[in-house]
Design a protein around this motif. Structure first.
Motif, PDB file in Angstrom:
ATOM      1  N   THR A 200       0.833  -1.347   0.040  1.00 49.26           N
ATOM      2  CA  THR A 200       0.069  -0.032  -0.045  1.00 49.26           C
ATOM      3  C   THR A 200       0.811   1.435   0.094  1.00 49.26           C
ATOM      4  O   THR A 200       0.439   2.327  -0.617  1.00 49.26           O
ATOM      5  N   LEU A 201       1.919   1.339   0.649  1.00 53.46           N
ATOM      6  CA  LEU A 201       2.819   2.379   0.826  1.00 53.46           C
ATOM      7  C   LEU A 201       3.542   2.556  -0.665  1.00 53.46           C
ATOM      8  O   LEU A 201       4.225   3.629  -0.876  1.00 53.46           O
ATOM      9  N   ALA A 202       3.905   1.543  -1.264  1.00 55.00           N
ATOM     10  CA  ALA A 202       4.716   1.772  -2.626  1.00 55.00           C
ATOM     11  C   ALA A 202       3.704   2.273  -3.872  1.00 55.00           C
ATOM     12  O   ALA A 202       4.313   2.815  -4.906  1.00 55.00           O
ATOM     13  N   ASP A 203       2.392   1.937  -3.621  1.00 58.83           N
ATOM     14  CA  ASP A 203       1.416   2.610  -4.797  1.00 58.83           C
ATOM     15  C   ASP A 203       0.024   2.972  -4.164  1.00 58.83           C
ATOM     16  O   ASP A 203      -0.591   2.301  -3.631  1.00 58.83           O
ATOM     17  N   ALA A 204      -0.243   4.350  -4.814  1.00 61.61           N
ATOM     18  CA  ALA A 204      -1.316   4.972  -4.068  1.00 61.61           C
ATOM     19  C   ALA A 204      -2.558   4.400  -4.652  1.00 61.61           C
ATOM     20  O   ALA A 204      -3.438   4.165  -3.674  1.00 61.61           O
ATOM     21  N   GLY A 205      -2.513   3.696  -5.785  1.00 58.79           N
ATOM     22  CA  GLY A 205      -3.683   2.932  -6.169  1.00 58.79           C
ATOM     23  C   GLY A 205      -3.893   1.871  -5.472  1.00 58.79           C
ATOM     24  O   GLY A 205      -5.111   1.500  -5.106  1.00 58.79           O
ATOM     25  N   VAL A 206      -2.868   0.970  -5.147  1.00 59.61           N
ATOM     26  CA  VAL A 206      -3.230  -0.268  -4.223  1.00 59.61           C
ATOM     27  C   VAL A 206      -3.649   0.310  -2.899  1.00 59.61           C
ATOM     28  O   VAL A 206      -4.345  -0.434  -2.303  1.00 59.61           O
ATOM     29  N   TRP A 207      -3.125   1.495  -2.557  1.00 56.65           N
ATOM     30  CA  TRP A 207      -3.648   1.775  -1.056  1.00 56.65           C
ATOM     31  C   TRP A 207      -5.012   2.123  -0.783  1.00 56.65           C
ATOM     32  O   TRP A 207      -5.981   1.732  -0.164  1.00 56.65           O
ATOM     33  N   ASP A 208      -5.583   3.097  -2.139  1.00 54.31           N
ATOM     34  CA  ASP A 208      -6.847   3.194  -2.287  1.00 54.31           C
ATOM     35  C   ASP A 208      -8.041   1.909  -2.313  1.00 54.31           C
ATOM     36  O   ASP A 208      -8.938   1.779  -1.583  1.00 54.31           O
ATOM     37  N   LYS A 209      -7.635   0.885  -3.145  1.00 56.13           N
ATOM     38  CA  LYS A 209      -8.526  -0.082  -3.516  1.00 56.13           C
ATOM     39  C   LYS A 209      -8.558  -1.050  -2.118  1.00 56.13           C
ATOM     40  O   LYS A 209      -9.500  -1.542  -1.672  1.00 56.13           O
ATOM     41  N   THR A 210      -7.060  -1.102  -1.588  1.00 51.59           N
ATOM     42  CA  THR A 210      -7.223  -2.072  -0.337  1.00 51.59           C
ATOM     43  C   THR A 210      -7.915  -1.568   0.702  1.00 51.59           C
ATOM     44  O   THR A 210      -8.446  -2.261   1.637  1.00 51.59           O
ATOM     45  N   HIS A 211      -7.956  -0.007   0.990  1.00 51.20           N
ATOM     46  CA  HIS A 211      -8.536   0.416   2.089  1.00 51.20           C
ATOM     47  C   HIS A 211     -10.065   0.636   1.782  1.00 51.20           C
ATOM     48  O   HIS A 211     -11.022   0.435   2.761  1.00 51.20           O
ATOM     49  N   ARG A 212     -10.611   0.381   0.562  1.00 49.86           N
ATOM     50  CA  ARG A 212     -11.970   0.553   0.269  1.00 49.86           C
ATOM     51  C   ARG A 212     -12.485  -0.985   0.715  1.00 49.86           C
ATOM     52  O   ARG A 212     -13.687  -1.107   1.233  1.00 49.86           O
ATOM     53  N   PHE A 213     -11.497  -1.893   0.399  1.00 51.85           N
ATOM     54  CA  PHE A 213     -11.911  -3.452   0.524  1.00 51.85           C
ATOM     55  C   PHE A 213     -12.048  -3.692   2.064  1.00 51.85           C
ATOM     56  O   PHE A 213     -13.026  -4.166   2.663  1.00 51.85           O
ATOM     57  N   THR A 214     -10.941  -3.272   2.784  1.00 56.35           N
ATOM     58  CA  THR A 214     -10.760  -3.406   4.090  1.00 56.35           C
ATOM     59  C   THR A 214     -11.902  -2.548   4.928  1.00 56.35           C
ATOM     60  O   THR A 214     -12.460  -3.281   6.019  1.00 56.35           O
ATOM     61  N   GLY A 215     -12.223  -1.463   4.487  1.00 56.07           N
ATOM     62  CA  GLY A 215     -13.349  -0.692   5.273  1.00 56.07           C
ATOM     63  C   GLY A 215     -14.785  -1.404   5.045  1.00 56.07           C
ATOM     64  O   GLY A 215     -15.624  -1.504   6.075  1.00 56.07           O
ATOM     65  N   ARG A 216     -14.807  -2.097   3.841  1.00 60.57           N
ATOM     66  CA  ARG A 216     -16.300  -2.905   3.879  1.00 60.57           C
ATOM     67  C   ARG A 216     -16.282  -4.210   4.631  1.00 60.57           C
ATOM     68  O   ARG A 216     -17.182  -4.507   5.224  1.00 60.57           O
ATOM     69  N   GLY A 217     -14.922  -4.792   4.902  1.00 61.13           N
ATOM     70  CA  GLY A 217     -14.692  -5.725   5.875  1.00 61.13           C
ATOM     71  C   GLY A 217     -15.023  -5.531   7.176  1.00 61.13           C
ATOM     72  O   GLY A 217     -15.731  -6.070   7.885  1.00 61.13           O
ATOM     73  N   LEU A 218     -14.479  -4.334   7.502  1.00 60.42           N
ATOM     74  CA  LEU A 218     -14.611  -3.878   9.008  1.00 60.42           C
ATOM     75  C   LEU A 218     -16.110  -3.346   9.115  1.00 60.42           C
ATOM     76  O   LEU A 218     -16.484  -3.524  10.275  1.00 60.42           O
ATOM     77  N   PHE A 219     -16.664  -2.950   8.257  1.00 61.66           N
ATOM     78  CA  PHE A 219     -18.308  -2.492   8.264  1.00 61.66           C
ATOM     79  C   PHE A 219     -18.968  -3.740   8.573  1.00 61.66           C
ATOM     80  O   PHE A 219     -19.851  -3.846   9.398  1.00 61.66           O
ATOM     81  N   LEU A 220     -18.681  -4.688   7.674  1.00 63.75           N
ATOM     82  CA  LEU A 220     -19.457  -6.137   7.992  1.00 63.75           C
ATOM     83  C   LEU A 220     -19.083  -6.834   9.368  1.00 63.75           C
ATOM     84  O   LEU A 220     -19.890  -7.450  10.020  1.00 63.75           O
TER      85      LEU A 220
END
Length: 218
Positions: A151-171
């Motif tokens: 995530t620190l190496a690529d901003a796009g990976v950061w954004d997609k990872t955090h959207r994915f993780t956010g949905r997981g935390l919400f569930l």
């Protein structure tokens, strides 16, 4: 120094923890206090109650809020700004969770049969809901978020990872709230808190690695 609306809300919640501790300090009968269970230097596990432990949660709340409030003064202003609303909601949610823990511990001090884990599980679920709802809005930073090499190496990976993780935390938060109302057993609820918190994060780490490797193979 960051004195936002979130700081004032968190301060009010911390003041609530202090008020609960002060009320319990004077209202609990002599010899009563928060149950404690610890392994002493003698290698023996000790059980008992402590009146001084009433102040532990307010102290922890104050330290957390102070460290987050003063973080921009230690060269992290830009990082806090990139974290955006996640910073604010985390500050409020943590202070709220600790207030619930404080009230639950006082409830246990007043009634040995009081189930501490149910309100704590439900409050943790609310925290996961709140953080999960905003996590995807955090931009790449070193202060808040899932900081993996990918995530620190690529901003796009950061954004997609955090959207994915956010949905997981919400569930995970929704699941934990349901379990908090459905179950009474402390062990079950403790395991549920750990699983609903850790699994989305672990899945996010795996997701970030997968996204980065896919990017490298294009």
């Amino acid at each position: 120094m960051r004195l936002s609306n979130a700081t004032w809300i968190a301060s009010s919640l911390i003041a609530g923890s202090v008020a609960v501790a002060a009320w319990a300090w004077f209202m609990l009968p002599a010899g009563a206090g928060v149950p404690v269970n610890y392994l002493g230097l003698d290698g023996v596990r000790h059980h008992g109650v402590s009146r001084q432990a009433l102040w532990l949660i307010p102290v922890i709340s104050g330290l957390v809020a102070t460290s987050m409030t003063f973080a921009p003064r230690f060269g992290m202003q830009r990082e806090v700004e990139r974290a955006g609303e996640v910073f604010d909601i985390t500050l409020i949610a943590v202070a709220g969770l600790l207030l619930v823990v404080q009230v639950a511990l006082v409830g246990r001090a007043l009634d040995p049969d009081f189930n501490v884990m149910r309100p704590v599980a439900i409050a943790t679920g609310v925290l996961l809901l709140a953080v999960g709802n905003y996590l995807g809005k955090a931009r790449q930073n070193w202060f808040i978020g899932l900081k993996t090499p990918w995530t620190l190496a690529d901003a796009g990976v950061w954004d997609k990872t955090h959207r994915f993780t956010g949905r997981g935390l919400f569930l995970g938060g929704l699941t934990l709230i349901v379990l908090g109302f459905a179950f009474h057993e402390a062990v079950v609820l403790g395991l549920a808190i750990g699983a609903c918190t850790a699994l989305p994060m672990l899945m996010g780490v795996a997701r970030s690695r997968s996204l980065y490797r896919r990017l490298q193979h294009r």
